[in-house]
Design a protein around this motif. Sequence first.
Motif, PDB file in Angstrom:
ATOM      1  N   UNK A 130       0.851  -1.185   0.000  1.00 33.16           N
ATOM      2  CA  UNK A 130       0.000   0.000   0.000  1.00 33.16           C
ATOM      3  C   UNK A 130       0.889   1.238   0.000  1.00 33.16           C
ATOM      4  N   UNK A 131       0.520   2.207  -0.841  1.00 32.25           N
ATOM      5  CA  UNK A 131       1.254   3.467  -0.966  1.00 32.25           C
ATOM      6  C   UNK A 131       0.277   4.603  -0.697  1.00 32.25           C
ATOM      7  N   UNK A 132       0.575   5.429   0.283  1.00 36.80           N
ATOM      8  CA  UNK A 132      -0.227   6.618   0.526  1.00 36.80           C
ATOM      9  C   UNK A 132       0.584   7.839   0.099  1.00 36.80           C
ATOM     10  N   UNK A 133      -0.085   8.767  -0.546  1.00 39.96           N
ATOM     11  CA  UNK A 133       0.552  10.006  -0.993  1.00 39.96           C
ATOM     12  C   UNK A 133      -0.274  11.175  -0.472  1.00 39.96           C
ATOM     13  N   UNK A 134       0.331  12.007   0.362  1.00 40.23           N
ATOM     14  CA  UNK A 134      -0.360  13.182   0.916  1.00 40.23           C
ATOM     15  C   UNK A 134      -1.638  12.788   1.645  1.00 40.23           C
ATOM     16  N   UNK A 135      -1.643  11.617   2.267  1.00 32.26           N
ATOM     17  CA  UNK A 135      -2.851  11.113   2.922  1.00 32.26           C
ATOM     18  C   UNK A 135      -3.044  11.749   4.290  1.00 32.26           C
ATOM     19  N   UNK A 136      -4.312  11.895   4.681  1.00 34.33           N
ATOM     20  CA  UNK A 136      -4.644  12.339   6.023  1.00 34.33           C
ATOM     21  C   UNK A 136      -4.899  11.111   6.889  1.00 34.33           C
TER      22      UNK A 136
END
Length: 263
Positions: A130-136
């Motif tokens: 899993x890759x989160x980018x600019x996630x809250x």
Amino acid sequence: MPPLSIEQHWIDTSHGQLFAQSWRPYVEHGAPIVLLHDSLGCVALWREFPEQLATACGRQVIAYDRLGFGRSAPFPGTLPANFVENEAQAGFQALREQLDFNAFVVFGHSVGGGMAVGCAAAYPQACQHVITESAQAFVEDRTLAGIRDAERQFAEPGQMARLQKYHGEKAHWVLRAWVDNWLSDAFSQWRLDAQLSRVRCPTLAVHGDRDEFGSALDPQRIAALTAGPASLRILPDCGHVPHREYPDAVLAAVSAFLDPAKA
């Protein structure tokens, strides 16, 4: 022969069809990467990134418009407060069933990052990375301030045309779904903690150090609370859209994360 095969798909749901598009290298390896867009996004707003990602990683990339966004059917009513965790059992599940893939990698931008975590938590045997980018990861004051600023900007003459270009008659609903949910009392205690505790696969959290919608506390929380191995990539002098501001850095980080032999 072109380097990629590009296909469009229509995904049936009980509330109408979802639009999806895939980019498939002629020589590919590994599970497909599914992209989950941000609160105002859609397939078209990923622009050239899916093609770049498919080429860099040698994997099929799939992006879809959530219900109510882009070319997908309108959402029936208002977006519920649990919309982030719901997506794993809604549009994502329909996409997975109808495009017939089991194992997957999920990449989410902004609120799509929270949905990516939810998908990894819901399908722990199938999600490989899993890759989160600019996630809250929670409702932060900086996030709310950024949303209020954006709401004021969209109130200026001609600004709604930017959304209408991609969402058509659904543009007003798209804006209100974002603003009204995040600024509501019902959403004020939202956080990703429970979903993160169920993520078993490796996680990469990418974030810009100048992100106007969330501080470094968000990726730090994601990395600290996931049950699987996690790594951070904080990009200097970068705002909320790293894949557009520094695409080479994002592509390199994702490629190395998915295939360390390439690092």
